[in-house]
Design a protein around this motif. Structure first.
Motif, PDB file in Angstrom:
ATOM      1  N   GLU A 178     -37.559 -69.094  22.044  1.00  0.00           N
ATOM      2  CA  GLU A 178     -36.237 -69.279  22.654  1.00  0.00           C
ATOM      3  C   GLU A 178     -36.343 -70.128  23.914  1.00  0.00           C
ATOM      4  O   GLU A 178     -37.348 -70.101  24.614  1.00  0.00           O
ATOM      5  CB  GLU A 178     -35.615 -67.924  23.008  1.00  0.00           C
ATOM      6  N   GLN A 192     -45.888 -55.452  24.523  1.00  0.00           N
ATOM      7  CA  GLN A 192     -45.128 -55.648  23.287  1.00  0.00           C
ATOM      8  C   GLN A 192     -43.616 -55.596  23.533  1.00  0.00           C
ATOM      9  O   GLN A 192     -42.838 -55.773  22.609  1.00  0.00           O
ATOM     10  CB  GLN A 192     -45.508 -54.571  22.256  1.00  0.00           C
ATOM     11  N   ASP A 193     -43.214 -55.319  24.778  1.00  0.00           N
ATOM     12  CA  ASP A 193     -41.796 -55.178  25.113  1.00  0.00           C
ATOM     13  C   ASP A 193     -41.522 -55.861  26.448  1.00  0.00           C
ATOM     14  O   ASP A 193     -41.450 -55.214  27.490  1.00  0.00           O
ATOM     15  CB  ASP A 193     -41.414 -53.695  25.163  1.00  0.00           C
ATOM     16  N   MET A 217     -45.747 -65.472  26.621  1.00  0.00           N
ATOM     17  CA  MET A 217     -45.719 -64.014  26.509  1.00  0.00           C
ATOM     18  C   MET A 217     -47.144 -63.474  26.646  1.00  0.00           C
ATOM     19  O   MET A 217     -48.043 -63.912  25.932  1.00  0.00           O
ATOM     20  CB  MET A 217     -45.164 -63.585  25.154  1.00  0.00           C
ATOM     21  N   ARG A 268     -39.215 -57.791  29.085  1.00  0.00           N
ATOM     22  CA  ARG A 268     -37.813 -57.930  29.473  1.00  0.00           C
ATOM     23  C   ARG A 268     -37.732 -58.893  30.644  1.00  0.00           C
ATOM     24  O   ARG A 268     -38.715 -59.121  31.342  1.00  0.00           O
ATOM     25  CB  ARG A 268     -37.232 -56.573  29.914  1.00  0.00           C
ATOM     26  N   GLY A 318     -31.797 -68.692  23.808  1.00  0.00           N
ATOM     27  CA  GLY A 318     -31.679 -68.942  22.378  1.00  0.00           C
ATOM     28  C   GLY A 318     -30.248 -69.323  22.045  1.00  0.00           C
ATOM     29  O   GLY A 318     -29.683 -70.251  22.608  1.00  0.00           O
ATOM     30  N   VAL A 321     -39.815 -70.041  26.070  1.00  0.00           N
ATOM     31  CA  VAL A 321     -40.668 -68.853  25.960  1.00  0.00           C
ATOM     32  C   VAL A 321     -41.601 -69.087  24.784  1.00  0.00           C
ATOM     33  O   VAL A 321     -41.149 -69.370  23.674  1.00  0.00           O
ATOM     34  CB  VAL A 321     -39.833 -67.579  25.740  1.00  0.00           C
ATOM     35  N   LYS A 322     -42.899 -69.016  25.034  1.00  0.00           N
ATOM     36  CA  LYS A 322     -43.888 -69.280  23.978  1.00  0.00           C
ATOM     37  C   LYS A 322     -44.796 -68.082  23.794  1.00  0.00           C
ATOM     38  O   LYS A 322     -44.905 -67.235  24.612  1.00  0.00           O
ATOM     39  CB  LYS A 322     -44.718 -70.502  24.329  1.00  0.00           C
ATOM     40  N   ALA A 336     -34.195 -58.840  26.551  1.00  0.00           N
ATOM     41  CA  ALA A 336     -35.477 -59.179  25.930  1.00  0.00           C
ATOM     42  C   ALA A 336     -35.478 -60.611  25.410  1.00  0.00           C
ATOM     43  O   ALA A 336     -34.751 -60.920  24.474  1.00  0.00           O
ATOM     44  CB  ALA A 336     -35.773 -58.209  24.792  1.00  0.00           C
ATOM     45  N   PRO A 337     -36.299 -61.471  25.997  1.00  0.00           N
ATOM     46  CA  PRO A 337     -36.440 -62.826  25.450  1.00  0.00           C
ATOM     47  C   PRO A 337     -37.424 -62.800  24.277  1.00  0.00           C
ATOM     48  O   PRO A 337     -38.238 -61.881  24.159  1.00  0.00           O
ATOM     49  CB  PRO A 337     -37.028 -63.605  26.628  1.00  0.00           C
ATOM     50  N   HIS A 338     -37.345 -63.784  23.422  1.00  0.00           N
ATOM     51  CA  HIS A 338     -38.229 -63.853  22.255  1.00  0.00           C
ATOM     52  C   HIS A 338     -38.955 -65.188  22.221  1.00  0.00           C
ATOM     53  O   HIS A 338     -38.444 -66.207  22.714  1.00  0.00           O
ATOM     54  CB  HIS A 338     -37.427 -63.654  20.969  1.00  0.00           C
ATOM     55  N   ILE A 339     -40.120 -65.174  21.628  1.00  0.00           N
ATOM     56  CA  ILE A 339     -40.919 -66.398  21.503  1.00  0.00           C
ATOM     57  C   ILE A 339     -40.110 -67.447  20.736  1.00  0.00           C
ATOM     58  O   ILE A 339     -39.473 -67.146  19.732  1.00  0.00           O
ATOM     59  CB  ILE A 339     -42.253 -66.092  20.794  1.00  0.00           C
TER      60      ILE A 339
END
Length: 190
Positions: A173, A40-41, A35, A43, A125, A189-190, A168-171
């Protein structure tokens, strides 16, 4: 090499727009996506790409199939907060799409016929999404013809079409993308 992303491929009509990414935008070999600190957002959309095999400029759609030999799946990342800020200020949004390592391409290509009525299975995730590729209103041939109206496409260039709505992916996942049951992309995703 350049990557031409065709946006709004899920909509019907001619409301398409393009962005062009450089070869440094490619995330290869299922490498992890880090990331970026400037957004901050973040997608992403999942879709497919085709690899151009010969020079194409102002190509007629009926000849487009001669200009690519294989397709693959891809995940394209977008800094949504930068898109919103730049649109509000009337600025171009290139920096939101075209940063380094912003598009993951599957290392394996498949026959173009597999895409026509294929199904993408996307696991992010603990969530599972399915996307029927018949929902994409733009065919591979039409996408290539559209891109070649605006740009000269050269051997090795990539044309990408999104097949899902952004999410939205998250760290932390893991992102796995399978086409017709065969996993083609798998990264964290890191």
């Amino acid at each position: 090499m350049k990557i031409v992303s065709i946006h709004n491929a899920l909509a019907s009509g001619e409301d398409l727009w393009l962005t062009v990414r450089s070869d440094s935008s490619v995330l290869r070999n299922n490498d992890d996506f880090y990331m970026p600190s400037f957004s901050q957002d973040m997608r992403c959309t999942v879709g497919y790409y085709l690899r151009v095999t010969r020079l194409a400029k102002c190509l007629n759609e009926k000849f487009a199939s001669r200009c690519y030999d294989a397709v693959g799946v891809a995940v394209a990342f977008t800094a949504q907060d930068i898109v919103e800020r730049n649109c509000a200020l009337g600025r171009p949004c290139d920096e939101a799409y075209c940063f380094d390592k912003s598009i993951a391409l599957s290392p394996e290509a498949i026959a173009p016929d597999a895409v026509a009525n294929g199904v993408l299975d996307i696991k992010v995730g603990n969530s599972v999404l399915n996307s029927d590729l018949s929902a994409v209103k733009l065919s591979l041939d039409k996408a290539l013809a559209k891109a070649s109206e605006l740009l000269t496409l050269k051997t090795g260039d990539i044309v990408y079409l999104a097949a899902t709505e952004p999410f939205a992916p998250h760290i932390g996942e893991r992102v796995e993308v399978a086409l017709n049951g065969t996993t083609l992309l798998d990264f964290e995703v890191k």
